[in-house]
Design a protein around this motif. Structure first.
Motif, mmCIF file in Angstrom:
data_model
loop_
_atom_site.group_PDB
_atom_site.id
_atom_site.type_symbol
_atom_site.label_atom_id
_atom_site.label_comp_id
_atom_site.label_asym_id
_atom_site.label_seq_id
_atom_site.Cartn_x
_atom_site.Cartn_y
_atom_site.Cartn_z
ATOM 1 N N ILE A 156 0.845 -1.193 0.000
ATOM 2 C CA ILE A 156 0.000 0.000 0.000
ATOM 3 C C ILE A 156 0.884 1.249 0.000
ATOM 4 N N GLN A 157 1.909 1.224 0.830
ATOM 5 C CA GLN A 157 2.748 2.409 1.012
ATOM 6 C C GLN A 157 3.752 2.610 -0.121
ATOM 7 N N ASN A 158 4.351 1.529 -0.595
ATOM 8 C CA ASN A 158 5.377 1.667 -1.631
ATOM 9 C C ASN A 158 5.629 0.328 -2.301
ATOM 10 N N PRO A 159 4.774 -0.050 -3.254
ATOM 11 C CA PRO A 159 4.904 -1.381 -3.858
ATOM 12 C C PRO A 159 6.228 -1.619 -4.574
ATOM 13 N N GLU A 160 6.789 -0.582 -5.226
ATOM 14 C CA GLU A 160 8.042 -0.810 -5.945
ATOM 15 C C GLU A 160 9.201 -1.095 -4.986
ATOM 16 N N VAL A 161 9.152 -0.508 -3.786
ATOM 17 C CA VAL A 161 10.185 -0.799 -2.786
ATOM 18 C C VAL A 161 10.045 -2.239 -2.304
ATOM 19 N N TYR A 162 8.814 -2.675 -2.082
ATOM 20 C CA TYR A 162 8.602 -4.068 -1.666
ATOM 21 C C TYR A 162 9.131 -5.034 -2.729
ATOM 22 N N LEU A 163 8.828 -4.775 -3.982
ATOM 23 C CA LEU A 163 9.293 -5.663 -5.051
ATOM 24 C C LEU A 163 10.809 -5.619 -5.194
ATOM 25 N N ALA A 164 11.392 -4.442 -5.010
ATOM 26 C CA ALA A 164 12.851 -4.329 -5.049
ATOM 27 C C ALA A 164 13.487 -5.141 -3.921
ATOM 28 N N GLN A 165 12.867 -5.118 -2.733
ATOM 29 C CA GLN A 165 13.374 -5.916 -1.616
ATOM 30 C C GLN A 165 13.327 -7.403 -1.945
ATOM 31 N N ARG A 166 12.288 -7.803 -2.649
ATOM 32 C CA ARG A 166 12.192 -9.211 -3.071
ATOM 33 C C ARG A 166 13.342 -9.557 -4.029
ATOM 34 N N LEU A 167 13.654 -8.629 -4.919
ATOM 35 C CA LEU A 167 14.732 -8.870 -5.881
ATOM 36 C C LEU A 167 16.102 -8.949 -5.212
ATOM 37 N N SER B 215 7.838 -6.216 -16.576
ATOM 38 C CA SER B 215 8.715 -5.644 -17.608
ATOM 39 C C SER B 215 8.023 -4.615 -18.489
ATOM 40 N N GLU B 216 6.705 -4.702 -18.644
ATOM 41 C CA GLU B 216 6.002 -3.733 -19.490
ATOM 42 C C GLU B 216 5.129 -2.798 -18.665
ATOM 43 N N GLU B 217 5.325 -2.799 -17.352
ATOM 44 C CA GLU B 217 4.489 -1.974 -16.477
ATOM 45 C C GLU B 217 5.291 -0.949 -15.680
ATOM 46 N N ASP B 218 6.135 -1.427 -14.762
ATOM 47 C CA ASP B 218 6.789 -0.509 -13.826
ATOM 48 C C ASP B 218 8.185 -0.962 -13.406
ATOM 49 N N LEU B 219 8.857 -1.720 -14.258
ATOM 50 C CA LEU B 219 10.190 -2.204 -13.886
ATOM 51 C C LEU B 219 11.189 -1.060 -13.727
ATOM 52 N N LEU B 220 10.977 0.048 -14.414
ATOM 53 C CA LEU B 220 11.867 1.196 -14.227
ATOM 54 C C LEU B 220 11.775 1.727 -12.796
ATOM 55 N N GLN B 221 10.562 1.768 -12.238
ATOM 56 C CA GLN B 221 10.389 2.199 -10.846
ATOM 57 C C GLN B 221 11.044 1.217 -9.887
ATOM 58 N N ILE B 222 10.874 -0.068 -10.173
ATOM 59 C CA ILE B 222 11.465 -1.097 -9.318
ATOM 60 C C ILE B 222 12.989 -1.007 -9.377
ATOM 61 N N ARG B 223 13.527 -0.765 -10.575
ATOM 62 C CA ARG B 223 14.970 -0.573 -10.727
ATOM 63 C C ARG B 223 15.472 0.593 -9.870
ATOM 64 N N ALA B 224 14.749 1.706 -9.901
ATOM 65 C CA ALA B 224 15.155 2.887 -9.123
ATOM 66 C C ALA B 224 15.120 2.583 -7.629
ATOM 67 N N ALA B 225 14.079 1.876 -7.188
ATOM 68 C CA ALA B 225 13.977 1.503 -5.769
ATOM 69 C C ALA B 225 15.104 0.551 -5.384
ATOM 70 N N PHE B 226 15.444 -0.375 -6.272
ATOM 71 C CA PHE B 226 16.526 -1.333 -6.020
ATOM 72 C C PHE B 226 17.846 -0.588 -5.815
ATOM 73 N N LEU B 227 18.109 0.398 -6.644
ATOM 74 C CA LEU B 227 19.347 1.171 -6.533
ATOM 75 C C LEU B 227 19.408 1.913 -5.197
ATOM 76 N N ARG B 228 18.267 2.493 -4.768
ATOM 77 C CA ARG B 228 18.236 3.217 -3.484
ATOM 78 C C ARG B 228 18.477 2.261 -2.314
ATOM 79 N N LEU B 229 17.917 1.071 -2.393
ATOM 80 C CA LEU B 229 18.039 0.111 -1.299
ATOM 81 C C LEU B 229 19.422 -0.526 -1.235
ATOM 82 N N ASN B 230 19.996 -0.790 -2.399
ATOM 83 C CA ASN B 230 21.181 -1.636 -2.496
ATOM 84 C C ASN B 230 22.472 -0.865 -2.728
ATOM 85 N N GLY B 231 22.331 0.377 -3.220
ATOM 86 C CA GLY B 231 23.523 1.138 -3.574
ATOM 87 C C GLY B 231 24.210 0.599 -4.807
ATOM 88 N N CYS B 232 23.547 -0.331 -5.474
ATOM 89 C CA CYS B 232 24.072 -0.969 -6.681
ATOM 90 C C CYS B 232 22.885 -1.184 -7.608
#
Length: 325
Positions: free
Chosen positions: A255-266, A282-299
């Protein structure tokens, strides 16, 4: 193959994939399905995984459906086979599974992931929650229909048989979610009151969190934190237990931040999770998930994939990811 999908999407592959989306895979501008089929047929004979990856990761799902249809039509009648069957003969392992997922219709893929999550002795509760919490009510109806078509079983009954107690009620409510209007203040009061007794009541949490839109629920959760002086995660952690607690925590995160949750799963870099999330988003919001992954992981996700996968499988995943951040 779904004829309705082909009629609405394949006849004009770009109509359901606008260039302003947050997906990484978009329609290939110079799409010639006959040329793709010829290349794929030659690649299958040579077991040329590089060519198969190049084509299938650079076409939208609608275009891939058109390729699969053309492939079947162009094979000899006496030996007619579909593209998925041909890929199974030519490939193996994780790469085979990934390319087969790319050939599935979007709803079929999510149905497949749900089926896998319920297979075997143990249930993968978090994959069930991931799909149920990040998909709209209408999308879940479509996934349920795809599940029925693929497996001849009712998804709701399957979920009930794999879960129990309050968690089962939550899972079914998520599957049947239908947004209704509500009062922020009344919802906050109901959730706060549910925690005031000796034992927390699950029902208000299930009802409210599965029947309001995200904007409304974010206001409710913010007000609840102000009223109680605790984060929602802290409230859930101390008030509930087991699978139901997990379910509420995942739902609140989505509810609060789905792309962050999915990035955590990745971040786990587990192959089924990485493939399932990347292909389905891949055809919906993977760019958002990528951005969240970078913020969480530093990579970046692109670089992280290179550390955990190899060969043509890595090439396919990076092609879906698309680029470095």
């Amino acid at each position: 193959m779904d004829p309705d999908f082909l009629a609405s999407s394949v006849s004009n592959p770009e109509q359901d994939m606008w260039w302003g989306t947050l997906g990484t895979i978009r329609p290939f501008s110079s799409f010639h399905p006959d040329r793709d089929v010829a290349e794929i047929q030659a690649a299958l004979q040579r077991k040329d995984a590089v060519t198969l990856v190049r084509i299938l990761t650079n076409r939208s799902n609608a275009q891939r459906q058109f390729i699969a249809k053309s492939f079947q039509e162009q094979t000899k009648p006496e030996s007619r086979q579909d593209l998925s069957a041909a890929l199974k003969k030519a490939l193996s392992g994780d790469l085979e599974n990934l390319l087969l997922q790319l050939l599935m219709l979007p709803d079929q893929l999510e149905a497949h992931r749900l089926k896998d999550a319920m297979a075997g002795l143990g249930t993968d509760e978090e994959t069930l929650l991931e799909i149920l919490c990040t998909r709209s009510g209408q999308k879940l109806q479509d996934i349920s229909a795809a599940y029925k078509k693929s497996y001849k079983k009712d998804l709701e009954k399957e979920l009930r048989s794999e879960t129990s107690g309050d968690f089962a009620k939550l899972v079914v409510a998520l599957l049947k979610k239908d947004v209704a209007a509500g009062s922020v203040q009344r919802d906050v009061q109901a959730l706060a009151a549910s925690l005031s007794g000796k034992k927390a009541e699950a029902e208000p949490w299930i009802t409210i969190l599965t029947s309001r839109d995200a904007d409304h629920l974010n206001k409710v959760l913010m007000e609840l934190e102000l009223e109680t002086g605790q984060t929602v995660d802290q409230l859930v952690e101390k008030s509930f237990s087991g699978d139901f607690r997990l379910g509420l925590r995942v739902l609140v995160q989505c509810i609060q931040n789905p792309e962050v949750y999915l990035a955590q799963r990745l971040l786990t870099m587990k192959t089924p999770l990485v493939q399932g999330i990347m292909v389905s988003h891949s055809e919906e919001d993977l760019l958002q998930i990528r951005a969240a992954f970078l913020r969480l992981n530093g990579c970046s996700l692109y670089s992280a994939l290179q550390k955990h996968f190899k060969g043509e499988h890595l090439q396919a995943l990076q092609a879906i990811c698309r680029s470095e951040d």
